[in-house]
Design an enzyme around this catalytic site. Structure first.
Site, PDB file in Angstrom:
ATOM      1  CG  HIS A  32       2.353   2.153 -10.637  1.00 44.01           C
ATOM      2  ND1 HIS A  32       1.655   3.151 -10.022  1.00 44.01           N
ATOM      3  CD2 HIS A  32       2.507   2.534 -11.931  1.00 44.01           C
ATOM      4  CE1 HIS A  32       1.390   4.116 -10.914  1.00 44.01           C
ATOM      5  NE2 HIS A  32       1.901   3.766 -12.077  1.00 44.01           N
ATOM      6  CE1 TYR A  33       2.492  -0.919  -2.955  1.00 43.23           C
ATOM      7  CE2 TYR A  33       4.832  -0.715  -2.488  1.00 43.23           C
ATOM      8  CZ  TYR A  33       3.508  -0.524  -2.120  1.00 43.23           C
ATOM      9  OH  TYR A  33       3.219   0.067  -0.914  1.00 43.23           O
ATOM     10  CB  THR A  34      -0.118  -4.912  -7.638  1.00 45.73           C
ATOM     11  OG1 THR A  34       0.647  -5.855  -6.876  1.00 45.73           O
ATOM     12  CG2 THR A  34       0.186  -5.082  -9.109  1.00 45.73           C
ATOM     13  CD  GLU A  97       0.059  -1.046 -10.894  1.00 44.16           C
ATOM     14  OE1 GLU A  97       0.641  -1.638  -9.954  1.00 44.16           O
ATOM     15  OE2 GLU A  97      -0.649  -0.040 -10.727  1.00 44.16           O
ATOM     16  CG  ASP A 149       2.967   2.655  -5.897  1.00 45.52           C
ATOM     17  OD1 ASP A 149       2.575   3.723  -5.419  1.00 45.52           O
ATOM     18  OD2 ASP A 149       2.649   2.281  -7.032  1.00 45.52           O
TER      19      ASP A 149
HETATM   20 ZN   LIG Z   1       0.989   3.101  -8.015  1.00 43.94          ZN
END
Ligand SMILES: [Zn+2]
Length: 245
Positions: A32-34, A97, A149
Site C-alpha cells: 500500500h501507499y499511505t 504500508e 495504491d
Molecule cells: Zn491501501
C-alpha cells in the site's frame, strides 16, 4: 529461526483481530501507499483505535521500518477485496504500508531507502511463509473499484528482477510499437478474460467499474501510459501474464 534482517521499531496498533493465524494460512503480501498529507499523520491514523485500520509493517521515507501488528494477527489493511478465489484478503495476508502522499495529496516517487527496506522485508516474509511471486500484490489489484495504491510509480518491474513479484519479459521496443494501437471487440473481450485469469475480480458492473479495472491493470503492468484505453500493448502484456501461475 526466522530473524528479521533489518532493524524494526515497534509502534503497536490496537486495530487487529485477536485470533492467532497459523503461518500456513499466510499466503499473500499486499503493498500500500499511505495516501496522506504527512508521514506522521499516517502513523497516527494506523495506530489510532477509532480509525479501524492498520498494517503489519510501515516503511518510512528514510527507509526505517515500524512493526504495528505482529504477523500472527490479522491487520486491517485491505478491506473488501478479491483475488482469484479469495475474498477478504486480510485473513491471509501481510500488509505493508509505504509512506507516500498518494494520488490525492501529491503522488511522489518512492525513495531509494524505502525500496531497499521493502526488498529486504519482502524477501524475509516470502521465505518465511513460502509466498508465491504471483501472490505479491498491490491494494489496487485486489480492490480496484476503490483503490489506486501503490500506484504507477511503484517499481514492480524492479521488484520482479529481485525475484519478488511477477512481470512479463516482453522487450520495450516491441511494446512501444503496440502502444495506442487499436484492438477489435473480440480482442477486448479476450483482454478481460486474461485479466480474470491473472486474478482480478470478474465482478464488474457498468462502464465506470470497467475503466477502473483497466486503469488498475495499467498502474500495475503498463505504467508508462495510464489512460483507461485497451490497446495492443495491454493485450499482449495481459496475455503473457495470464500464463504465469
Ligand atoms: Zn491501501
Amino acid at each position: 529461526m526466522f530473524k528479521i534482517p533489518i532493524k524494526v521499531s515497534l509502534n503497536y496498533s490496537p486495530n487487529f483481530s485477536t485470533y492467532r493465524r497459523k503461518s500456513k494460512y499466510i499466503k499473500y503480501l499486499i503493498y500500500h501507499y499511505t495516501g496522506m498529507s504527512s508521514e506522521s499523520k499516517a502513523i497516527k491514523r494506523l495506530t489510532d483505535e477509532s480509525s479501524n485500520v492498520s498494517s503489519h509493517y510501515f516503511i518510512k521515507k528514510n527507509g526505517s521500518i515500524i512493526l504495528m501488528v505482529p504477523e500472527p494477527y490479522e491487520a486491517w489493511h485491505a478491506g473488501k477485496s478479491h483475488w482469484k478465489k479469495e475474498k477478504f484478503l486480510n485473513k491471509k495476508s501481510i500488509g505493508i504500508e509505504i509512506a507516500n502522499k498518494g494520488h490525492q495529496f501529491g503522488y511522489e516517487n518512492f525513495s531509494n531507502l524505502q525500496i531497499k527496506s521493502l526488498i529486504k522485508l519482502s524477501k524475509y516474509l516470502i521465505k518465511k511463509y513460502k509466498i508465491k511471486k504471483s501472490n505479491v500484490l498491490g491494494h489496487s489489484d485486489i480492490a480496484f473499484k476503490r483503490k489506486k495504491d501503490p500506484g504507477e510509480k511503484f517499481p514492480w518491474e524492479y521488484l520482479s528482477k529481485k525475484n519478488i513479484s511477477i512481470w512479463h519479459k516482453i522487450n520495450e521496443k516491441k511494446l512501444r510499437k503496440l502502444r495506442k494501437k487499436k484492438i477489435s471487440n473480440f480482442e477486448k473481450a479476450q483482454f478481460f478474460k486474461f485479466l480474470y485469469k491473472i486474478g482480478y475480480s470478474p465482478k464488474i458492473k457498468g462502464k465506470l467499474e470497467k475503466s477502473k479495472l483497466i486503469k488498475s491493470f495499467q498502474r500495475r503492468f503498463r505504467q508508462k501510459l495510464i489512460n483507461t484505453l485497451i490497446d495492443q500493448e495491454c493485450l499482449l502484456i495481459a496475455k503473457t501474464l495470464s500464463k504465469i501461475n
